[in-house]
Design an enzyme around this catalytic site. Structure first.
Site, PDB file in Angstrom:
ATOM      1  N   GLY A 217       0.498  -1.407  -0.356  1.00  0.00           N
ATOM      2  CA  GLY A 217      -0.181   0.064   0.271  1.00  0.00           C
ATOM      3  C   GLY A 217       0.967   1.469  -0.315  1.00  0.00           C
ATOM      4  N   ASN A 218       0.269   1.837   0.334  1.00  0.00           N
ATOM      5  CA  ASN A 218       1.354   3.782   0.291  1.00  0.00           C
ATOM      6  C   ASN A 218       0.401   5.066   1.529  1.00  0.00           C
ATOM      7  OD1 ASN A 218      -0.537   5.304  -1.060  1.00  0.00           O
ATOM      8  ND2 ASN A 218      -0.425   3.704  -2.924  1.00  0.00           N
TER       9      ASN A 218
END
Ligand code: CTP
Length: 426
Positions: A217-218
């Site tokens: 993810g980020n």
């Protein structure tokens, strides 16, 4: 500052109307309140009077001590002829909570108390915020009444889902939050330069599964995307938000489409693209995803997994091929270091965008997970605007100003300024 007439009908959520009144006063609006008799069983008029600094009215036959004046205005020498003076002078009428009973009256034009009479006489925009038990809210009668009101141009702020007042009941029917109620009212008070425009916003960060519990993810929170969506609503646009992972409450009056992965986001964008006039691509889309994610959970006694990655599709680049010439497409670029603007300029050209909003993620206190941002907005026609560090709402205003300018260039002044909203009538 506006004259806001708040109508409170009888439900337990009336206590939230107090908070909405307090918030409205804090934001500089002059607030008057009409209560139904039933609402007084939940919140007394003294509380609203203390917050608004003005008398609360309840009945058509009761004289208004303020003679139709809103707080901050001089009290007229003469008693107004009509008991409808308050609604005559309101900029917006907000009915919150709107009970099933009050909604039914509004839909059928009944005027058997001061609130329903005021609603029937309103020439200003009307906002209703239903709150009730979920079975009452989902009953076909209530659904039909809300449809009738919507069709007449009334803005409906939908209730939320969660625990309801009745013990241990869960469902849809909780009054929207006071902040959302104000947001809805204010969206009707500002000019609507984007009236009639359909704006598609992408927000948040995509998550690419490694196995059934883990993902790549980020750090995107969705704050910038939601600020853009909120500002577009405020300017009168019809807004759809495609949201990947976000950590915040979504704005009201926005149609949400939730996605997880870059591929889902790409699919949703393709489906929505034809229906939008403006695309604001603020989502942080993964560039790579694990090849062949595992169903189930990778076990550590099977050794450290070797993650092989494959590229995701670049949604914006594909959109350049599919777009209509009248659409305005804005990209976002989070770049690292002193070359941020020139790197962003490269993306503006490569992805054939109308504009790109660039921020330098090497700087502390702005960008990801932060309330603030500092950006440079580059447009394909060569204009460049720097927005110094400010709250994301402020940055959203600058981006939407640029969108308006680009729309005027693309579709001409008349088309871009067409405000199709008509004033609501109950
Ligand atoms: N974007 C996209 N599809 C992707 C990756 C990014 O549509 N697979 C969009 C983003 O939403 C953003 C713009 O492209 O509006 C720029 O994203 P960014 O991640 O900065 O650029 P990339 O093209 O991915 O380049 P790089 O990560 O190598 O800097």
């Amino acid at each position: 500052m506006a004259r806001l007439l708040l109508g409170v009908s009888g439900g337990i959520a009336a206590y939230k109307a107090l908070e909405a009144a307090r918030l409205a006063v804090k934001r500089g609006h002059a607030v008057r309140v009409i209560q139904t008799r039933a609402s007084e069983r939940f919140v007394g008029r003294a509380s609203f009077e203390a917050i608004t600094g003005a008398p609360v009215l309840r009945s058509e036959f009761e004289p208004d001590p303020a003679r139709g004046a809103y707080p901050g205005e001089p009290v007229p020498e003469r008693v107004p002829i009509s008991h409808l003076a308050l609604v005559d002078r309101a900029h917006v009428l907000l009915i919150a909570p709107a009970t099933a009973n009050t909604l039914a009256k509004l839909a059928h034009g009944q005027a058997d108390n001061l609130l329903s009479a005021a609603a029937l006489a309103a020439g200003c925009p009307v906002v209703v915020a239903p709150a009730m038990n979920s079975r009452m809210y989902t009953h076909p009668a209530t659904v039909a009444n809300l449809e009738v009101l919507r069709a007449r141009g009334v803005m409906v702020v939908p209730p939320g889902e969660g625990d309801l007042a009745s013990y241990s009941e869960h469902g849809i029917g909780r009054l929207a939050e006071p902040e959302q109620l104000l947001e809805a009212c204010e969206s009707l008070l500002t000019p609507h330069p984007l009236g009639g425009a359909r704006v598609l916003v992408t927000a948040g960060g995509t998550r690419e599964p490694i196995d059934s519990v883990r993902f790549l993810g980020n750090r995107s929170s969705g704050r910038m995307g939601f600020a853009l969506a909120r500002e577009a609503v405020r300017r009168g646009a019809e807004v759809v938000a495609i949201t990947a992972h976000v950590t915040l409450e979504p704005p009201v009056m926005v149609r949400l489409k939730r996605v997880q992965t870059a591929a889902e986001l790409a699919g949703a964008c393709r489906r929505e693209l034809a229906h939008c006039d403006v695309l604001l691509m603020s989502a942080a889309v993964a560039d790579f995803r694990p090849l062949g994610p595992v169903d189930g959970k990778l076990k550590k006694d099977e050794g450290v997994p070797q993650l092989e990655l494959e590229p995701t599709e670049d949604v914006l680049s594909q959109i350049a091929e599919l777009r209509r010439p009248d659409q305005v497409i804005v990209g976002f670029a989070a770049e690292y270091g002193p070359d941020a603007v020139s790197l962003g300029r490269g993306k503006l050209e490569r992805k054939r965008l109308d504009a790109i909003v660039i921020n330098d993620i090497s700087r502390a206190g702005i960008g990801f997970e932060s309330e603030d941002n500092e950006v440079t907005i580059l447009a394909a026609d060569g204009t460049e605007r720097h927005v110094p560090q400010s709250r994301k709402d402020e940055v959203a205003r600058a981006v939407l100003d640029e969108v308006e300018r680009l729309r005027e260039l693309r579709v001409g002044l008349d088309g871009a300024r067409a405000d199709t909203r008509s004033p609501a009538r109950i």
